[in-house]
Design an enzyme around this catalytic site. Structure first.
Site, PDB file in Angstrom:
ATOM      1  N   GLU A 160      10.215   0.476  -0.078  1.00  0.00           N
ATOM      2  CA  GLU A 160       9.811  -0.835   0.410  1.00  0.00           C
ATOM      3  C   GLU A 160      11.123  -1.674  -0.069  1.00  0.00           C
ATOM      4  OE1 GLU A 160       5.480  -2.343   0.728  1.00  0.00           O
ATOM      5  OE2 GLU A 160       6.204  -2.381  -1.396  1.00  0.00           O
ATOM      6  N   HIS A 213       5.189  -1.617  -7.288  1.00  0.00           N
ATOM      7  CA  HIS A 213       5.416  -2.567  -6.491  1.00  0.00           C
ATOM      8  C   HIS A 213       6.472  -3.462  -6.889  1.00  0.00           C
ATOM      9  CE1 HIS A 213       4.675  -5.533  -3.221  1.00  0.00           C
ATOM     10  NE2 HIS A 213       4.222  -4.768  -2.456  1.00  0.00           N
TER      11      HIS A 213
END
EC number: 5.3.1.1
Length: 241
Positions: free
Chosen positions: A165, A96
């Protein structure tokens, strides 16, 4: 046909009591969810047992928010697959943008986490994405290519989820245009070379844009941040048209 995976990343939110209350409200809202998709939530480590002990656990799967590449050892603040499997965890988010940014995680470290997750029986959700500066310089494809090639080396694409993302869209309210996101997801699929790999989009996903996002041909699901903290909002996302 690829199955959609709708995942919520709670980050550092929700106590055990709050998670229990959330589930009591959320579970009835997804009981009739279509069988072409599954719902995954990544709670804080402290709240994982709240999920695994819930009587309606069949309606969703649990993910961890990170994972280490060893089963045990002197790795302060890390968590191992063995510990997570004991609590019914099925997925692990790795790579992430927040640990990449705040803890300087490298593609090599992310790869070690992803490979070990798979060898331990977990499905890694590997995040990739470019910054706004990289995008404005026309470097998005190059950055994504590097992250995919280095971060996914020696992984099994049949037991893998990749989440695109764009960093500039995470928590900002700015959403990547659906067509632009689809182009990047298509690139990721080509780089991996496996048509059935599941590719998600993440970045300010909300009830008012989920239907358009999920209409894209190369987007198989979403990784949701803030909107997953509200049970009604996340249920609407999970029940997209």
């Amino acid at each position: 046909m690829r199955k959609s995976v709708i995942a919520g990343n709670w980050k550092m939110h929700m106590t055990c009591a709050e998670a229990k209350s959330y589930l009591e409200e959320f579970i009835p809202l997804i009981k009739n969810i279509k069988d072409d998709r599954k719902v995954v939530i990544a709670p804080p480590f402290t709240a994982i047992s709240t999920f695994s002990n819930h009587s309606d656990f069949d309606y969703l799967d649990i993910s961890s928010q990170n994972i280490h590449w060893e089963d045990q050892g002197a790795f302060t603040a890390e968590i191992s697959p063995k510990m997570l499997l004991e609590h019914g965890v099925s997925y692990a988010i790795v790579g992430h943008s927040e640990p990449r940014k705040y803890f300087s995680e490298s593609d090599e470290q992310i790869n070690k986490r992803a490979v070990f997750a798979q060898s331990s029986g977990l499905t890694p959700i590997v995040c990739v994405g470019e910054t706004l500066e990289q995008r404005e310089r026309g470097e998005a494809d190059r950055i994504i290519t590097r992250q995919v090639e280095q971060g996914l080396e020696n992984t099994d694409p049949s037991n893998l989820i990749v989440a695109y993302e764009p960093i500039w869209a995470i928590g900002t309210g700015k959403t990547c245009e659906a067509e632009d996101a689809n182009k990047i997801c298509s690139l990721i699929r080509k780089l991996i070379g496996f048509d059935d790999v599941i590719i998600q989009y993440g970045g300010s996903v909300k009830p008012n844009n989920i239907d358009e996002i999920m209409s894209m041909s190369d987007i198989d699901g979403v990784l949701v941040g803030g909107a997953s903290l509200d049970p009604n909002s996340f249920a609407r996302i999970a029940n997209y048209k």
